[in-house]
Design an enzyme around this catalytic site. Structure first.
Site, PDB file in Angstrom:
ATOM      1  N   HIS A   6     -57.491  -6.292   9.014  1.00  0.00           N
ATOM      2  CA  HIS A   6     -57.714  -7.613   7.982  1.00  0.00           C
ATOM      3  C   HIS A   6     -56.765  -9.015   8.507  1.00  0.00           C
ATOM      4  O   HIS A   6     -57.554  -9.960   8.654  1.00  0.00           O
ATOM      5  CB  HIS A   6     -57.531  -7.263   6.598  1.00  0.00           C
ATOM      6  CG  HIS A   6     -57.926  -6.076   6.157  1.00  0.00           C
ATOM      7  ND1 HIS A   6     -59.365  -5.432   6.586  1.00  0.00           N
ATOM      8  CD2 HIS A   6     -57.370  -4.901   5.599  1.00  0.00           C
ATOM      9  CE1 HIS A   6     -59.555  -4.439   5.910  1.00  0.00           C
ATOM     10  NE2 HIS A   6     -58.613  -3.891   5.173  1.00  0.00           N
ATOM     11  N   GLU A  28     -48.847  -7.159  -1.756  1.00  0.00           N
ATOM     12  CA  GLU A  28     -49.547  -6.401  -3.008  1.00  0.00           C
ATOM     13  C   GLU A  28     -48.415  -5.798  -3.883  1.00  0.00           C
ATOM     14  O   GLU A  28     -47.313  -5.622  -3.474  1.00  0.00           O
ATOM     15  CB  GLU A  28     -50.528  -5.139  -2.548  1.00  0.00           C
ATOM     16  CG  GLU A  28     -51.577  -5.551  -1.607  1.00  0.00           C
ATOM     17  CD  GLU A  28     -52.227  -4.609  -0.973  1.00  0.00           C
ATOM     18  OE1 GLU A  28     -52.458  -3.354  -1.705  1.00  0.00           O
ATOM     19  OE2 GLU A  28     -52.906  -4.506  -0.031  1.00  0.00           O
TER      20      GLU A  28
HETATM   21  C1  BG6 Z   1     -57.485  -1.808   2.584  1.00  0.00           C
HETATM   22  C2  BG6 Z   1     -56.287  -1.060   2.872  1.00  0.00           C
HETATM   23  O1  BG6 Z   1     -58.068  -1.568   3.693  1.00  0.00           O
HETATM   24  O2  BG6 Z   1     -57.538  -3.168   2.078  1.00  0.00           O
HETATM   25  C3  BG6 Z   1     -55.491  -0.909   1.607  1.00  0.00           C
HETATM   26  O3  BG6 Z   1     -56.643   0.307   3.305  1.00  0.00           O
HETATM   27  C4  BG6 Z   1     -55.358  -2.268   0.982  1.00  0.00           C
HETATM   28  O4  BG6 Z   1     -54.089  -0.312   1.861  1.00  0.00           O
HETATM   29  C5  BG6 Z   1     -56.703  -3.021   0.896  1.00  0.00           C
HETATM   30  O5  BG6 Z   1     -54.721  -2.302  -0.350  1.00  0.00           O
HETATM   31  C6  BG6 Z   1     -56.669  -4.472   0.439  1.00  0.00           C
HETATM   32  O6  BG6 Z   1     -57.889  -5.202   0.357  1.00  0.00           O
HETATM   33  P1  BG6 Z   1     -58.080  -5.966  -0.734  1.00  0.00           P
HETATM   34  O7  BG6 Z   1     -59.418  -6.594  -0.693  1.00  0.00           O
HETATM   35  O8  BG6 Z   1     -57.574  -5.725  -1.966  1.00  0.00           O
HETATM   36  O9  BG6 Z   1     -57.012  -7.339  -0.419  1.00  0.00           O
END
Ligand code: BG6
Length: 491
Positions: free
Chosen positions: A240, A216
């Site tokens: 995830h 990110e």
């Molecule tokens: C969340 C985390 O579960 O997922 C965050 O707490 C992270 O820190 C986010 O940024 C990422 O999700 P996505 O859908 O934006 O990839």
């Protein structure tokens, strides 16, 4: 088909609800996916009139859909919206909620609870609902969606499970991992099993290693307190990314029923070899971002502060919490024996990208100098695509090869764009738990990361730092199994 139901949304004025849930429900309504008799009862701490709440909801939609929205759908959607005040110190709060929901002319009796609240509130809310009979399934279904994180380690996850199951059956508990709602991730299983050309190669005979990446550009933002107590490993990897790994590596489920899919994921997660803490530095790497320069949305650079400086604003002077985490994992089953799976995540990287990259072994014949190994990448976001890299002859008199990329977007013009929360909320109301986590998955995931979290927390020596906006720290390559392995970036 969805039965008439009431979605009871706890934490309705919070960020998730504003940015994802309300707009998501609106879009489901616009797509004709909500049953005619479906009511949204938002529950919040403060006293707010229905009219004021509806105005608030309208504001959420205005903020999300800048180009406007269909007025007819809006009228229908706003009429579904009710508000209930649940002041924290009112001993009769849940009795009042029960009395309100007893008005069957307004509220369908099938109840889906979405707990978008602090994790410490999950069990107390369920207990209160249970006391007033609101999770009783003798006549109607009652389901409870639990947001992430489910516990902060194995013992706390098990304790939460024990609390919940005093009042709920396993079939009533919907543990969310919003990554499973991403369509590119749902595509992993289909790519693997709906094509004849991948599955025969999907094993240690042909695959050199797998990289699962979530990078990110964003930093921790205003979530410093939560993040500092959590870290990248627990925030992203435990949930995830291990789920992503399970989808990449699991065996073929017998069918597409929730039971069969979950059974294979559980088997896979339980087959991941525990990370040896006595050799941690060969298997796990952590780092923190320091001040640097990141790409802003408009393509220009932006100077940003480091993680420790962000913490200092809240009065925290030191921290070993990681904003970068990389693990090397092995799966102890015949298919994957000896194949490293590298799982990495970081905030404030040079690019935002989530991908599964698979490197194949060297071709059986090295016909020419400099022949590259094949890669297959399933890119999850921002692009949803499949890319294959193959060696191909450079036309001409000489015999030489170069890498040819076959890059296909998963999304075609006119396809629905569905946010993960939309499909997950729909599944909750449909009673389909396929994309929700079984407790055994959550437990296996904690069992794996707990020892690393513990070892990292105990080690107070300075954490490696990387400038915001950079690529993986060079030092992270200590976890690679062989010298010719390297981190892949976006495609
Ligand atoms: C969340 C985390 O579960 O997922 C965050 O707490 C992270 O820190 C986010 O940024 C990422 O999700 P996505 O859908 O934006 O990839």
């Amino acid at each position: 088909k969805i039965d008439p139901c009431t979605l009871v949304l706890f934490g309705a004025s919070g960020n998730l609800s504003r940015i994802k849930l309300m707009p998501g429900l609106f879009r489901l309504d616009a797509a004709g996916r909500l049953p005619e008799h479906m009511v949204i009862l938002s529950v919040g701490r403060g006293e707010v009139s229905r009219e004021d709440w509806q105005a608030d909801v309208k504001g959420m939609l205005d903020a999300k859909f800048k180009n406007g929205y269909d007025q007819k759908v809006f009228e229908r959607f706003i009429a579904r919206n009710h508000y209930h005040a649940n002041p924290p110190n009112d001993p009769n709060a849940y009795k009042k909620l029960q009395e309100r929901l007893a008005d069957t002319a307004i509220y369908p009796q099938n109840l889906a609870y979405f707990l978008s609240v602090r994790p410490t509130d999950f069990a107390p809310i369920v207990e209160e609902l249970s006391k007033v009979g609101l999770v009783d399934e003798s006549q109607y279904w009652r389901r409870v969606l639990i947001e992430k994180p489910f516990g902060t380690d194995l013992p706390s996850a098990q304790a939460l499970q024990a609390e919940l199951t005093k009042h709920l059956k396993e079939s009533q508990i919907y543990r969310i991992d919003h990554y499973l709602g991403k369509s590119a991730l749902q595509n992993v299983m289909l790519t693997r099993f709906a094509n004849a050309m991948f599955e025969p190669l999907w094993n240690n005979e042909h695959i050199d290693h797998v990289q699962i990446t979530n990078n990110e550009t964003l930093g921790v933002g205003d979530r410093t307190t939560f993040y500092d107590a959590t870290g990248a490993l627990r925030d992203m990897v435990q949930s995830h990314l291990l789920q992503t790994l399970a989808l990449v590596a699991m065996e073929k489920p017998q069918d597409l029923s929730p039971e069969s899919i979950r059974a294979e994921k559980i088997k896979l997660l339980e087959a991941i070899r525990p990370i040896p803490v006595n050799e941690l530095s060969k298997h796990a790497f952590r780092a923190q971002y320091k001040a640097g320069r990141v790409q802003a949305g408009d393509g220009h650079g932006e100077n940003v502060t480091g993680y420790l400086e962000e913490l200092a604003r809240d009065g925290v002077t030191e921290s070993v919490t990681e904003t970068y985490a990389a693990l090397k994992l092995f799966i102890d089953n015949p298919r994957w024996k000896g194949v490293p799976f590298y799982v990495r995540t970081a905030k404030r990287m040079h690019e935002g990208n989530t991908a599964i990259s698979i490197r194949f072994k060297k071709a059986p014949m090295q016909l020419v100098e400099g022949q590259h190994q094949n890669w297959l990448t399933l890119n999850i976001q921002p692009r949803e695509c499949i890319k294959m890299e193959i060696e191909s002859k450079i036309p001409g008199l000489d015999v030489a090869t170069r890498t040819l990329s076959i890059d296909a977007p998963q999304r075609q013009q006119g396809d629905e764009t569905i946010d993960s929360y939309e499909s997950l909320m729909l599944n909750l109301m449909e009673g389909d738990p396929s994309l929700y986590l079984h407790i055994s998955e959550v437990e296996a995931q904690w069992r794996l990361v707990d020892p690393v979290v513990k070892a990292w927390m105990a080690d107070k020596s300075p954490v490696h730092q990387y400038p915001a906006g950079s690529r993986d720290p060079q030092e992270s390559s200590v976890i690679f199994e062989s010298e010719d392995q390297f981190w892949r970036y976006s495609i």
